[in-house]
Design a protein around this motif. Structure first.
Motif, PDB file in Angstrom:
ATOM      1  N   ARG A   1       0.820  -1.211   0.000  1.00  0.00           N
ATOM      2  CA  ARG A   1       0.000   0.000   0.000  1.00  0.00           C
ATOM      3  C   ARG A   1       0.857   1.265   0.000  1.00  0.00           C
TER       4      ARG A   1
ATOM      5  N   TYR B   1      -1.467   3.847   7.341  1.00  0.00           N
ATOM      6  CA  TYR B   1      -1.473   2.459   6.845  1.00  0.00           C
ATOM      7  C   TYR B   1      -2.657   1.643   7.352  1.00  0.00           C
TER       8      TYR B   1
ATOM      9  N   ILE C   1      -2.488   1.947  -3.957  1.00  0.00           N
ATOM     10  CA  ILE C   1      -1.385   2.529  -3.184  1.00  0.00           C
ATOM     11  C   ILE C   1      -1.861   3.847  -2.573  1.00  0.00           C
ATOM     12  N   LYS C   2      -1.508   4.049  -1.299  1.00  0.00           N
ATOM     13  CA  LYS C   2      -1.896   5.303  -0.637  1.00  0.00           C
ATOM     14  C   LYS C   2      -0.698   6.171  -0.291  1.00  0.00           C
TER      15      LYS C   2
END
Lengths: 350, 223
Positions: free
Chosen positions: A140, A321, A175-176
């Motif tokens: 991520r 997260y 994805i962050k």
């Protein structure tokens, strides 16, 4: 978890590595770079407490047992986030790859988050690799090394059109968090990352992504601070800040922390040990014990509360997260704090 | 003669740290032969120090040496650096940065130098203003201060010199507080932020200098 004076701290190490930089992994013909790189890292280790210095052969290739002991048993870390760096021009298997990290993560479920990486100069093949890595490892986050050598090119900028293609793809894949190495200058030439203006562009154009600037652009924290105040999705990654300054240069550490607290704020600072450069144990314990000095020259810097330290050491990263944190580690959210989107998500998730 | 060379080298600064290469420990050795051949070896804190900054220092050292009366030939060698060969050859041939790094560099380094001079101006502003503020000088009084009216000090001289290097107002009547990009006087309302910027810029330079000196000490520790 670390407990001191009855306070419990949930520790997320947002920036650590499992590398192989031993001679068996050096690319023939590029030995001087492989050697120079790891020796440069080793010199950084010397800025930590003397009893934590390793001999160069251990530093080149530490074992799984070393890592598990240093990070989790002794180092108080609850969740560790791998940030890969390939450097395949110099290291045959890569220096610290997504695969090597993820393999270790698989053996120890729940302890690691394996991020991956991309390089916009890898074009369509790179996009495909990114997709595969996200699917295979559930990444991520990505670690970007804008100064990495690649086929004759010695760097790229996040504002390059090719980089935008990758950022778009990363976002599409879920994805962050974009961790960008902006720090101690090493190379390359005109593309030297002496400012962070490329992050400024990308952060504005990708408001749904978080940009964690590792090493806060050290030594050029001024450029970073101006940029971070303008961009709500930019975070200060403290790797190298604690490792290189807290022990060796305590007064400069205080000034850097004072500036970061003023310009960026305690909700947007994340702890990272940069293991194996430095072990997390002394950094975690040091940060918990640390306070802005009473000295006149620091008088207009903010003092740290226990809540500040809890946020920096783990709670901020846990939000980024989506790591579930047991209630005993949380800090009460003051109703008077300005509500942000992230805060709303955390409250809703509890 | 060797003293002349060291004096000349003390005018060469690390463009980012704004300190002389002589006090930073970057001069590894310096010899002058009887017939005027000056040889200087430079060293840097790590193998990967940015080559653009390294190039500026090597080129400036070369220029400083050849300007000394009595120096017939000058040789400046950067040692233990991944780009040593390109930098040393480029400076020796007076080739410029772009030509020395064929295909890898796109611009000469004047812009880089100016950018870090502007930072030196901001950091110098913090050095000069902090003691004044501690002594009770108000923002309104700071706005009205000129370089000529400010208490004289080595820090003030240095600030004035950096401003002159950039072509910014540096005479006695020039305001103490100016925008390092435009040279315009800073307005009263903008003073607090301007001083904050000056302070964070100085913190960055100081942190960098202290990291560099720590790395250099480690790299070239005796034994």
């Amino acid at each position: 978890m670390y407990e001191k004076d009855g306070e419990k701290y949930f520790i997320v190490d947002t920036h650590m590595h499992y590398w192989n930089a031993a001679p068996d992994n050096w690319v023939p013909g590029a030995e001087q770079y492989a050697k120079g790189w790891i020796e440069c890292f080793h010199a950084y280790q010397s800025l930590g407490p003397k009893e934590t210095h390793w001999p160069i052969d251990k530093f080149q290739k530490y074992s799984e047992d070393d890592l598990m002991k240093d990070v989790f048993e002794d180092g108080h870390v609850d969740v560790a986030i791998f940030q890969p760096t390939d450097l395949k021009e110099w290291y045959k298997e890569g220096f610290n790859t997504t695969e090597r990290n993820a393999a270790l993560g698989d053996k120890h479920p729940g302890m690691f988050i394996a991020n991956t990486r991309f390089d916009p100069r890898d074009s369509d093949a790179g996009l495909e690799e990114l997709r595969r890595n996200v699917e295979r490892y559930g990444a991520r986050g990505v670690k970007l090394y804008t100064a990495e050598w690649n086929n004759g090119s010695r760097g790229y900028k996040l504002s390059d059109p090719a980089a935008y293609r990758f950022l778009e793809k990363a976002q599409e894949l879920g994805i962050k968090n974009i961790h960008v190495h902006k720090g101690p200058t090493i190379w390359p030439l005109d593309k030297d990352a002496f400012d962070v203006s490329d992050v400024d562009h990308a952060a504005t154009d990708f408001p749904e992504l978080n940009f964690i600037i590792e090493h806060v652009g050290l030594p050029r924290i001024d450029d970073f601070c101006y940029m971070a105040t303008q961009e709500p999705n930019v975070y200060a990654g403290l790797s190298v800040v604690t490792g290189a300054l807290m022990h060796a240069r305590p007064k400069f550490f205080a000034r850097v922390m004072g500036e970061l607290l003023f310009w960026v704020g305690e909700d947007k600072m994340t702890f990272g040990s940069d293991y194996g450069i430095w072990e997390p144990k002394w950094q975690v314990e040091g940060l918990v014990d640390w306070q802005m000095p009473d000295d006149e020259q620091f008088a207009d810097y903010q003092k740290l509360t226990t809540a500040t330290k809890k946020k920096i050491l783990g709670l901020n990263a846990a939000k980024l997260y989506d790591i579930k944190v047991p209630a005993e580690f949380l800090v009460p959210v003051q109703p008077s704090e300005p509500a942000s989107k992230d805060d709303a998500q955390l409250v809703a998730g509890q | 003669m060797r003293e002349d060379v060291l004096t000349a080298l003390s005018a060469v600064r690390d463009p980012e740290l704004d300190e002389p290469i002589t006090t930073l420990g970057f001069v590894a050795s310096c010899t002058v032969s009887g017939d005027g051949q000056a040889r200087v070896r430079l060293r840097l804190p790590t193998y990967f120090c940015a080559p653009n900054f390294a190039f500026l220092m090597v080129a400036d050292a070369y220029d400083a040496l050849v300007a000394i009366p009595g120096v017939r030939t000058a040789e400046v060698v950067l040692e233990d650096h991944f780009a040593s060969d390109a930098i040393n050859a480029g400076v020796a041939a007076q080739a410029g940065f772009v030509a020395s790094f064929d295909g890898e560099a796109v611009a000469e380094l004047g812009g880089l130098r100016a950018q870090f001079l502007r930072k030196a101006v901001l950091a110098g502003t913090d050095l000069v203003c902090r003691p004044l503020i501690a002594a009770g000088v108000t923002p309104a009084e700071l706005v009205a201060l000129t370089l000529g009216a400010a208490p004289q000090s080595a820090e003030l001289d240095r600030l004035r010199q950096r401003r002159a290097d950039l072509g910014l107002p540096a005479d006695d009547d020039a305001p103490l507080l100016i925008d390092p990009e435009t040279g315009a006087r800073v307005a009263l309302a903008a003073i607090p932020l301007h001083l904050r910027r000056a302070r964070v810029t100085r913190a960055g330079i100081d942190a960098n200098a202290s990291m560099c000196s720590g790395m250099l000490r480690y790299r070239y520790a005796p034994g």
